[in-house]
Design a protein around this motif. Sequence first.
Motif, PDB file in Angstrom:
ATOM      1  N   VAL A 270      47.841  22.245  72.715  1.00  0.00           N
ATOM      2  CA  VAL A 270      49.194  22.349  73.241  1.00  0.00           C
ATOM      3  C   VAL A 270      49.151  23.120  74.556  1.00  0.00           C
ATOM      4  O   VAL A 270      48.446  24.117  74.679  1.00  0.00           O
ATOM      5  CB  VAL A 270      50.095  23.059  72.198  1.00  0.00           C
ATOM      6  N   CYS A 271      49.893  22.639  75.497  1.00  0.00           N
ATOM      7  CA  CYS A 271      49.962  23.286  76.802  1.00  0.00           C
ATOM      8  C   CYS A 271      50.507  24.710  76.668  1.00  0.00           C
ATOM      9  O   CYS A 271      51.517  24.929  75.997  1.00  0.00           O
ATOM     10  CB  CYS A 271      50.856  22.463  77.717  1.00  0.00           C
ATOM     11  N   SER A 272      49.835  25.655  77.286  1.00  0.00           N
ATOM     12  CA  SER A 272      50.249  27.060  77.190  1.00  0.00           C
ATOM     13  C   SER A 272      51.597  27.307  77.870  1.00  0.00           C
ATOM     14  O   SER A 272      52.264  28.282  77.580  1.00  0.00           O
ATOM     15  CB  SER A 272      49.205  27.956  77.847  1.00  0.00           C
ATOM     16  N   PHE A 273      51.962  26.418  78.747  1.00  0.00           N
ATOM     17  CA  PHE A 273      53.226  26.633  79.460  1.00  0.00           C
ATOM     18  C   PHE A 273      54.367  25.813  78.879  1.00  0.00           C
ATOM     19  O   PHE A 273      55.332  26.373  78.381  1.00  0.00           O
ATOM     20  CB  PHE A 273      53.052  26.339  80.950  1.00  0.00           C
ATOM     21  N   CYS A 274      54.248  24.500  78.895  1.00  0.00           N
ATOM     22  CA  CYS A 274      55.393  23.674  78.490  1.00  0.00           C
ATOM     23  C   CYS A 274      55.374  23.297  77.012  1.00  0.00           C
ATOM     24  O   CYS A 274      56.343  22.724  76.522  1.00  0.00           O
ATOM     25  CB  CYS A 274      55.482  22.417  79.358  1.00  0.00           C
ATOM     26  N   ARG A 275      54.268  23.617  76.296  1.00  0.00           N
ATOM     27  CA  ARG A 275      54.144  23.334  74.854  1.00  0.00           C
ATOM     28  C   ARG A 275      54.055  21.855  74.534  1.00  0.00           C
ATOM     29  O   ARG A 275      54.237  21.458  73.390  1.00  0.00           O
ATOM     30  CB  ARG A 275      55.303  23.951  74.035  1.00  0.00           C
TER      31      ARG A 275
ATOM     32  N   PHE B 103      46.339  23.940  79.908  1.00  0.00           N
ATOM     33  CA  PHE B 103      47.465  23.365  80.641  1.00  0.00           C
ATOM     34  C   PHE B 103      47.362  21.855  80.641  1.00  0.00           C
ATOM     35  O   PHE B 103      46.281  21.306  80.788  1.00  0.00           O
ATOM     36  CB  PHE B 103      47.474  23.877  82.087  1.00  0.00           C
ATOM     37  N   CYS B 104      48.499  21.181  80.482  1.00  0.00           N
ATOM     38  CA  CYS B 104      48.499  19.725  80.475  1.00  0.00           C
ATOM     39  C   CYS B 104      48.372  19.178  81.886  1.00  0.00           C
ATOM     40  O   CYS B 104      47.933  18.057  82.075  1.00  0.00           O
ATOM     41  CB  CYS B 104      49.753  19.196  79.787  1.00  0.00           C
ATOM     42  N   SER B 105      48.775  19.971  82.859  1.00  0.00           N
ATOM     43  CA  SER B 105      48.726  19.488  84.233  1.00  0.00           C
ATOM     44  C   SER B 105      48.644  20.655  85.198  1.00  0.00           C
ATOM     45  O   SER B 105      48.898  21.810  84.831  1.00  0.00           O
ATOM     46  CB  SER B 105      49.969  18.660  84.550  1.00  0.00           C
TER      47      SER B 105
ATOM     48  N   LYS C 225      50.650  21.168  87.461  1.00  0.00           N
ATOM     49  CA  LYS C 225      52.031  21.633  87.608  1.00  0.00           C
ATOM     50  C   LYS C 225      52.298  22.836  86.691  1.00  0.00           C
ATOM     51  O   LYS C 225      52.862  23.844  87.112  1.00  0.00           O
ATOM     52  CB  LYS C 225      52.949  20.471  87.245  1.00  0.00           C
ATOM     53  N   CYS C 226      51.854  22.713  85.449  1.00  0.00           N
ATOM     54  CA  CYS C 226      52.051  23.795  84.494  1.00  0.00           C
ATOM     55  C   CYS C 226      51.196  25.006  84.848  1.00  0.00           C
ATOM     56  O   CYS C 226      51.631  26.141  84.723  1.00  0.00           O
ATOM     57  CB  CYS C 226      51.704  23.319  83.089  1.00  0.00           C
ATOM     58  N   LYS C 227      49.994  24.746  85.273  1.00  0.00           N
ATOM     59  CA  LYS C 227      49.097  25.826  85.653  1.00  0.00           C
ATOM     60  C   LYS C 227      49.694  26.641  86.797  1.00  0.00           C
ATOM     61  O   LYS C 227      49.746  27.870  86.754  1.00  0.00           O
ATOM     62  CB  LYS C 227      47.755  25.217  86.080  1.00  0.00           C
TER      63      LYS C 227
HETATM   64 ZN   LIG Z   1      52.350  21.559  80.363  1.00  0.00          ZN
END
Ligand SMILES: [Zn+2]
Length: 60
Positions: free
Chosen positions: A6-11, A32-34, A36-38
């Motif tokens: 799971v992305c640490s930012f957007c979940r 991070f999924c992307s 952008k999230c990073k």
């Molecule tokens: Zn994300």
Amino acid sequence: MVKKQVCSFCRDEIEYGRGLMRINNDGSILMFCSNKCKKAMLVQKKNPRRTRWTKIYGTQ
Ligand SMILES: [Zn+2]
């Protein structure tokens, strides 16, 4: 069995083999999924609960 990450930012869920991994100096791992999230988390230091495009926007 593939463990979903799971992305640490957007979940959002990250497919196995996808996404970006960052290991902090203290040994904790952020996924991070992307980019952008990073960037949102590490550069802009946004709160995901106050960021409209995240899954946890508006949650407590
Ligand atoms: Zn994300």
